[in-house]
Design an enzyme around this catalytic site. Sequence first.
Site, PDB file in Angstrom:
ATOM      1  N   LYS A 112       1.648   4.530   7.504  1.00 50.02           N
ATOM      2  CA  LYS A 112       0.896   5.416   6.605  1.00 50.02           C
ATOM      3  C   LYS A 112       1.318   6.865   6.792  1.00 50.02           C
ATOM      4  CE  LYS A 112      -1.966   2.535   4.636  1.00 50.02           C
ATOM      5  NZ  LYS A 112      -1.072   1.411   4.818  1.00 50.02           N
ATOM      6  N   SER A 171       0.809  -1.224   0.000  1.00 48.17           N
ATOM      7  CA  SER A 171       0.000   0.000   0.000  1.00 48.17           C
ATOM      8  C   SER A 171       0.841   1.273   0.000  1.00 48.17           C
ATOM      9  CB  SER A 171      -0.961   0.022   1.192  1.00 48.17           C
ATOM     10  OG  SER A 171      -0.258   0.270   2.386  1.00 48.17           O
TER      11      SER A 171
END
Length: 194
Positions: free
Chosen positions: A150, A113
Amino acid sequence: MFKQRLKELRNQRGYTQVGLSRALGVSQQAVGKWETGRCTPDPQMLTRLAATLDTTVDYLLGGGNVLAECMVPVLGTVKAGFGALAFEEDYGSEPANVKDPSQYFYLIVRGDSMEPRIHDGDLALVRRQPTLESGELGVVVYGEGEGTLKKYIRQGQAVILQPFNPAYKSQVIAGADLEQLHIAGRVVETKTKW
């Protein structure tokens, strides 16, 4: 020499000019002036700057090595997705150039991701800290031990955990759910293992 080393260390430690200015409590323009050589910080600010960038005043001003290379533990894996964080596994240690190795740990990235910038199997060097500035890359644990690497974005009363890979959706955490969000640390660099 100072301006080059400041900019180099700021980038290596993952700070934008805005992020560094917030960490120091000065304007972004001040950081910009330091990096262009139009002015230099006073001795007290130099000390704070060195501490924030995990270096020494001597190095910032053109002396010796930035930091001695030391070994930092690899504590486990973190998903570059929204999955479990295995935080207590022992994967040995890896070298890092940091001032206080007890404040750092490596995690092995799993998932895609964060591609194209961070890949499955990369090592993320994480500085232990309980807060992140908006826009910084961090390792966060949410809910029942779920952890992820993230980009952390603060937007009003919500936090957005944003992947780099456009195939993944951002996760928005707001309201009472924010109480379940724990910041493990800020990612200061990543390196690819071959």
